[in-house]
Enzyme design. Sequence first.
Site, PDB file in Angstrom:
ATOM      1  N   SER A 158       4.428  46.365 -76.286  1.00 15.35           N
ATOM      2  CA  SER A 158       5.627  46.187 -75.910  1.00 15.35           C
ATOM      3  C   SER A 158       6.605  45.705 -76.964  1.00 15.35           C
ATOM      4  CB  SER A 158       5.907  44.832 -74.811  1.00 15.35           C
ATOM      5  OG  SER A 158       7.234  44.570 -74.550  1.00 15.35           O
ATOM      6  N   TYR A 171       5.193  35.447 -72.623  1.00 12.94           N
ATOM      7  CA  TYR A 171       4.805  36.936 -72.639  1.00 12.94           C
ATOM      8  C   TYR A 171       4.889  37.303 -73.845  1.00 12.94           C
ATOM      9  CZ  TYR A 171       5.581  42.026 -71.373  1.00 12.94           C
ATOM     10  OH  TYR A 171       5.405  43.268 -71.566  1.00 12.94           O
TER      11      TYR A 171
HETATM   12  N1  LIG Z   1       8.220  47.670 -67.554  1.00 14.78           N
HETATM   13  C1  LIG Z   1       8.688  47.158 -68.815  1.00 14.78           C
HETATM   14  O1  LIG Z   1       9.909  47.093 -69.048  1.00 14.78           O
HETATM   15  C2  LIG Z   1       7.572  47.220 -69.854  1.00 14.78           C
HETATM   16  C3  LIG Z   1       7.995  46.960 -71.187  1.00 14.78           C
HETATM   17  C4  LIG Z   1       7.053  46.812 -72.252  1.00 14.78           C
HETATM   18  C5  LIG Z   1       5.833  47.039 -71.784  1.00 14.78           C
HETATM   19  N2  LIG Z   1       5.243  46.859 -70.549  1.00 14.78           N
HETATM   20  C6  LIG Z   1       4.073  46.916 -70.259  1.00 14.78           C
HETATM   21  O2  LIG Z   1       3.480  47.951 -69.693  1.00 14.78           O
HETATM   22  C7  LIG Z   1       2.387  47.494 -68.984  1.00 14.78           C
HETATM   23  C8  LIG Z   1       2.363  48.204 -67.573  1.00 14.78           C
HETATM   24  O3  LIG Z   1       3.413  47.510 -66.717  1.00 14.78           O
HETATM   25  P1  LIG Z   1       4.344  48.379 -65.924  1.00 14.78           P
HETATM   26  O4  LIG Z   1       5.589  48.007 -66.278  1.00 14.78           O
HETATM   27  O5  LIG Z   1       3.907  49.761 -65.676  1.00 14.78           O
HETATM   28  O6  LIG Z   1       4.234  47.596 -64.694  1.00 14.78           O
HETATM   29  P2  LIG Z   1       3.393  47.766 -63.239  1.00 14.78           P
HETATM   30  O7  LIG Z   1       3.419  46.366 -62.471  1.00 14.78           O
HETATM   31  O8  LIG Z   1       3.708  48.928 -62.375  1.00 14.78           O
HETATM   32  O9  LIG Z   1       2.122  48.044 -63.910  1.00 14.78           O
HETATM   33  C9  LIG Z   1       1.195  47.004 -64.307  1.00 14.78           C
HETATM   34  C10 LIG Z   1      -0.228  47.093 -63.462  1.00 14.78           C
HETATM   35  O10 LIG Z   1      -1.147  46.132 -63.741  1.00 14.78           O
HETATM   36  C11 LIG Z   1      -1.714  45.683 -62.537  1.00 14.78           C
HETATM   37  N3  LIG Z   1      -2.083  44.153 -62.720  1.00 14.78           N
HETATM   38  C12 LIG Z   1      -1.679  43.151 -62.833  1.00 14.78           C
HETATM   39  N4  LIG Z   1      -2.320  42.198 -62.957  1.00 14.78           N
HETATM   40  C13 LIG Z   1      -3.700  42.616 -62.893  1.00 14.78           C
HETATM   41  C14 LIG Z   1      -5.091  42.044 -62.736  1.00 14.78           C
HETATM   42  N5  LIG Z   1      -5.239  40.740 -62.911  1.00 14.78           N
HETATM   43  N6  LIG Z   1      -6.024  42.928 -62.554  1.00 14.78           N
HETATM   44  C15 LIG Z   1      -5.870  44.233 -62.497  1.00 14.78           C
HETATM   45  N7  LIG Z   1      -4.672  44.767 -62.305  1.00 14.78           N
HETATM   46  C16 LIG Z   1      -3.672  43.908 -62.482  1.00 14.78           C
HETATM   47  C17 LIG Z   1      -0.754  45.616 -61.391  1.00 14.78           C
HETATM   48  O11 LIG Z   1      -1.247  45.816 -60.091  1.00 14.78           O
HETATM   49  C18 LIG Z   1       0.101  46.818 -61.698  1.00 14.78           C
HETATM   50  O12 LIG Z   1      -0.215  48.057 -61.207  1.00 14.78           O
HETATM   51  C19 LIG Z   1       2.294  46.035 -68.801  1.00 14.78           C
HETATM   52  O13 LIG Z   1       0.929  45.725 -69.824  1.00 14.78           O
HETATM   53  C20 LIG Z   1       3.445  45.503 -69.276  1.00 14.78           C
HETATM   54  O14 LIG Z   1       3.427  44.380 -70.125  1.00 14.78           O
HETATM   55  C21 LIG Z   1       6.360  46.912 -69.714  1.00 14.78           C
END
Ligand SMILES: NC(=O)c1ccc[n+]([C@@H]2O[C@H](COP(=O)([O-])OP(=O)(O)OC[C@H]3O[C@@H](n4cnc5c(N)ncnc54)[C@H](O)[C@@H]3O)[C@@H](O)[C@H]2O)c1
Length: 281
Positions: A158, A171
Amino acid sequence: MNTNTGTNTDTNTARGWLTDDVALVTGGGSGIGRAVVKRFLAEGARGVGVLVRSAEHVASLQQEFGDRVVVVCGDVRSPQDNAAAVDATVERFGKLDTLVGNAGVWDFFARLEKLSLEQLSESFDEIFAINVKGYVLAARAAAPHLRASHGSMIFTLSNAAFYPGGGGPLYVASKHAGVGLVKQLAYELAPDVRVNAVAPGGTATPLRGPASLGKQEQRLSELPGFEASVANSMPLRFMAQPEDHTGHYVLLASRANSRATTASIVHSDGGWEIRGFARNT
Ligand SMILES: NC(=O)c1ccc[n+]([C@@H]2O[C@H](COP(=O)([O-])OP(=O)(O)OC[C@H]3O[C@@H](n4cnc5c(N)ncnc54)[C@H](O)[C@@H]3O)[C@@H](O)[C@H]2O)c1
């Protein structure tokens, strides 16, 4: 935990940068992870294993991708569930070339002094268990297969892995920990396995919060004004869609195109590092 191997016979064999590769994506039921699953298949992957948390994600992945995915329902905090996801992927598709560690939760900007001691302690444990331990356990389960295939790991980090302000201290610290993990694993697993990461910025996804803060059903994309606030704070002036990041995962996974790249983190954050005021001259 259960395994759904599917029956759809869609056999899209398009040639691409990942022809015949096999990947495992954690948290691939939604958001960035799901877009990576789709893109890897479009790049010709033989198949993709997906570790998801909910039965709903099992069903929707199965419906969209059929027998080109093997979906395991589990929790990334569990060593057994990570092992089951790796085993199901290898059993179904014969090998593992790429692990994408991606499942995560966000802290919704929870500030140090606004949390009770109990909340602080419990949400630290929950966020680090998912965002950091989940990556460690997935890496441990996948490592023998990736050594055998001379494959790679790619972790989703991130902007919060480098800079403050992309969340609260828990976070931000968890994503900074991911930087250390990438470097140490790249060091330990060389020369057999390359270890890299992609660091997205604000992206339109249903990213949720920790149950210990009562935010397990709250979604980042539903925060009022979130899109405008991300767009206004980025030099590139837009909020990314999950698909905007997937090319970086393809590049890092591709042996032909990234053979010399390990311990690297690709920033895909709209220019977070160069925020500020430019002179219009
Ligand atoms: N969306 C943003 O703005 C953003 C920015 C930077 C980084 N990220 C990172 O991207 C990655 C993906 O997130 P996203 O934004 O696509 O959101 P998202 O919620 O769509 O994806 C995260 C997934 O992780 C799964 N998850 C959460 N806890 C879990 C657990 N204990 N066991 C199994 N699965 C679990 C959720 O069910 C979900 O499908 C994350 O690591 C997040 O920190 C997101």
